[in-house]
Design an enzyme around this catalytic site. Structure first.
Site, mmCIF file in Angstrom:
data_model
loop_
_atom_site.group_PDB
_atom_site.id
_atom_site.type_symbol
_atom_site.label_atom_id
_atom_site.label_comp_id
_atom_site.label_asym_id
_atom_site.label_seq_id
_atom_site.Cartn_x
_atom_site.Cartn_y
_atom_site.Cartn_z
ATOM 1 N N CYS A 150 -15.441 25.419 2.162
ATOM 2 C CA CYS A 150 -15.888 25.532 3.543
ATOM 3 C C CYS A 150 -15.434 26.886 4.081
ATOM 4 O O CYS A 150 -14.775 27.654 3.384
ATOM 5 C CB CYS A 150 -15.303 24.384 4.359
ATOM 6 N N CYS A 207 -20.604 32.290 -0.328
ATOM 7 C CA CYS A 207 -19.872 31.731 -1.460
ATOM 8 C C CYS A 207 -19.572 32.821 -2.475
ATOM 9 O O CYS A 207 -20.473 33.537 -2.910
ATOM 10 C CB CYS A 207 -20.696 30.619 -2.118
ATOM 11 N N CYS A 262 -20.435 23.608 4.196
ATOM 12 C CA CYS A 262 -20.915 24.191 5.449
ATOM 13 C C CYS A 262 -21.849 25.347 5.119
ATOM 14 O O CYS A 262 -21.746 25.952 4.053
ATOM 15 C CB CYS A 262 -19.764 24.640 6.346
#
Length: 142
Positions: free
Chosen positions: A8, A87, A80
């Site tokens: 997240c 990422c 999220c």
């Protein structure tokens, strides 16, 4: 055993709840971790609502994803949208899957009462539980 990272933005709420649920419900199949693109500290409301259902995440701590650089994950599940967009690249064969959940702290800011605010945390907690129940089977199709 599958090594799964729940990722997240700040590793304070959703990813922490997902790690807690995976440890509670799926410890025979999944070695669960959580981390964030940043480290914002453990959210007290997340700890409280997980405790309501018998899952203690109070000993977990907020981690930056770099702290887990040496772990070879099978799956990285972004929980999220921000984490999905930013990422980091994971070395090895980690498969990245996005399963977004609403941000309880953001939703809670608009609640008229404290009880109304905590309801957002409970709803997302239960949605995450329902998703974790589907693991690891749900991962095989991705």
């Amino acid at each position: 055993m599958l090594k799964v990272l729940f990722l997240c933005t700040g590793n304070s709420c959703r990813s922490q709840m997902a790690e807690g649920w995976a440890r509670h419900l799926k410890s025979d199949d999944i070695q669960a971790y959580s981390a964030g693109i940043a480290s914002h500290g453990l959210n007290a409301n997340a700890v409280a609502v997980m405790s309501e259902v018998g899952v203690d995440i109070s000993s977990q701590h907020s981690k930056h994803v770099d702290e887990l650089a040496d772990v070879e994950f099978h799956y990285v599940i972004t929980v999220c949208d921000s984490a999905a967009e930013s990422c980091p690249t994971f070395l090895g064969n980690a498969k990245v899957i996005h399963k977004g959940f609403d941000d309880p702290p953001r939703l809670a800011r608009e609640a008229a009462t404290e009880e109304g605010a905590i309801e957002y945390y409970r709803r997302v907690r239960d949605e995450i539980r329902d998703y974790v129940h589907t693991l690891p089977d749900a991962l095989e199709g991705n």
